[in-house]
Design a protein around this motif. Structure first.
Motif, PDB file in Angstrom:
ATOM      1  N   SER A 100       5.002 -11.693   6.331  1.00  0.00           N
ATOM      2  CA  SER A 100       5.560 -13.126   6.362  1.00  0.00           C
ATOM      3  C   SER A 100       6.251 -13.314   5.065  1.00  0.00           C
ATOM      4  N   PRO A 101       7.378 -13.993   4.927  1.00  0.00           N
ATOM      5  CA  PRO A 101       8.108 -14.285   3.636  1.00  0.00           C
ATOM      6  C   PRO A 101       7.395 -15.647   3.011  1.00  0.00           C
ATOM      7  N   ASP A 102       6.523 -16.385   3.795  1.00  0.00           N
ATOM      8  CA  ASP A 102       6.042 -17.679   3.178  1.00  0.00           C
ATOM      9  C   ASP A 102       4.933 -17.059   2.347  1.00  0.00           C
ATOM     10  N   ALA A 103       5.020 -17.420   1.031  1.00  0.00           N
ATOM     11  CA  ALA A 103       4.070 -16.961   0.006  1.00  0.00           C
ATOM     12  C   ALA A 103       2.939 -18.104  -0.364  1.00  0.00           C
ATOM     13  N   SER A 104       3.181 -19.528   0.578  1.00  0.00           N
ATOM     14  CA  SER A 104       2.222 -20.538  -0.007  1.00  0.00           C
ATOM     15  C   SER A 104       0.863 -20.237   0.276  1.00  0.00           C
TER      16      SER A 104
END
Length: 368
Positions: free
Chosen positions: A233-237
């Motif tokens: 996933s590109p979402d680093a949260s």
């Protein structure tokens, strides 16, 4: 600096997770009381299953708590890497990591049970919840710790077991930042029939395709299965918001049992997967890092919890052997860092369809 008698040492452990709780138990076993400071206001059941390896389990025996671990875990002799369509790619015995040839196994346990077992060994007045570290000052032969709730303490020895975003590490040792792996981990513990059919025995299975690993870890002693979907996933949260419905879509090319299991999950613990690069120094003369604070690693080799518990055991041994706290902390780092550096490196290699072994650590650590 000479060592005070064990009963007079003031020891503070920052962080009440697996590493911190194990440290307090390890120190208690050699006559040292440690006060445990945890930022959460309550201890909740979080996480999923983990495989405890023999070097770790042997510390449970040393600390007199093996019977409790045995009751709350299952012995596993094999691990499999399985293609998304169900074809078994690799089936292997757990590697031999001790000098006892009988110890080619792991004990599968829920993280919450591990922490509960540790905390149950400790005096209730030594566990301090709602204590988030604000500032730590190293005075050389003792440390001063200030918490956000206004409380302050002094200790002859402070153990920073405060996780991957360790304040102890960032204030005293290294400004290294956690590194995003490019993947999320969605974890749940399930009781559905389809999950049990995936793991009818105590074999840990990793289902793989080109972008995901699904860890299916039986916890038959709890009548449960740990279900962990690791996916790109590109979402680093830190805590991504992902619905169960979205996760069902992400596993649509896996075998029916995986899809049906995903359909039954109402809530996942969703985390982005981070680690840190190896840092040069874990200790001063009176403060040391332990577990994820010292060497956070990805979960693919299953060594995060094992390493933290083994850190605790080695730290206690070094305090017994050495004539001073600084000497003990030097000894502790010299014994543990070469091992955890290698596991940090190996943990970045996720299993794939091309995987030839279920245990990439085998060639580095298995006893001949």
């Amino acid at each position: 600096m000479s060592m005070k008698s064990n009963s007079k040492l003031r020891v503070a452990v920052i962080g009440g997770g697996i590493g911190g709780a194990a440290t307090a138990v390890a120190l208690k076993s050699i006559g040292i009381r440690a006060d445990l400071y945890e930022q959460a206001s309550e201890i909740k059941e979080v996480g999923a299953g983990v495989g405890m390896r023999p070097p770790t389990v042997n510390y449970f025996k040393k600390w007199g708590i093996y019977g409790e671990i045995e009751r709350k875990s299952s012995r596993s002799d094999y691990m499999e890497v399985v293609a998304a369509n169900g074809d078994v790619l690799v089936r292997e015995r757990w590697p031999l990591l001790t000098d006892n040839p009988e110890e080619k196994w792991a004990r599968l346990v829920h993280r919450a049970d591990l922490i509960e077992i540790f905390l149950n060994q400790l005096p209730t007045d030594s566990i301090h919840l709602g204590h988030r570290l604000d500032k730590i000052i190293d005075h050389g032969n003792y440390a001063e710790v200030h918490f956000e709730n206004g409380r302050s303490i002094e200790a002859d020895l402070v153990i920073g077991a405060d996780g991957i975003r360790s304040e102890v590490r960032s204030q005293l040792f290294s400004d290294t930042k956690p590194i995003y792996s490019g993947t999320h981990a969605y974890r749940a513990v399930v009781t559905n029939k389809e999950a049990f059919e995936l793991v009818p025995d105590n074999t840990l299975k990793v289902y793989v395709d080109g972008r995901a690993q699904i860890y299916v870890l039986p916890l038959h002693h709890r009548n449960q299965v740990s279900f962990d979907v690791t996916i790109q996933s590109p979402d680093a949260s830190w805590r991504p918001v992902v619905s169960p419905e979205e996760i069902v879509k992400l596993v649509d090319n896996f075998v029916d049992g995986i899809q049906k299991t995903a359909l039954t999950v109402e809530e996942y613990t969703c985390r982005s997967v981070y680690d840190i690069d190896s840092i040069d120094r874990w200790h001063s003369n009176c403060v040391a890092l332990l577990g994820d604070a010292a060497h956070a690693m990805q979960h693919h080799t299953g060594q995060g919890a094992n390493s933290a518990i083994q850190d605790a055991g080695v730290l206690a041994e070094c305090l017994q052997e050495a004539d001073s706290i600084p000497e003990a902390l030097q000894l502790y780092q010299s014994r543990r860092k070469p091992v955890t550096d290698k596991f940090q490196e190996l943990s970045r290699q996720a299993p794939t369809q091309q995987t030839e072994t279920a245990f990439i650590e085998k060639s580095h650590f298995e006893k001949a």
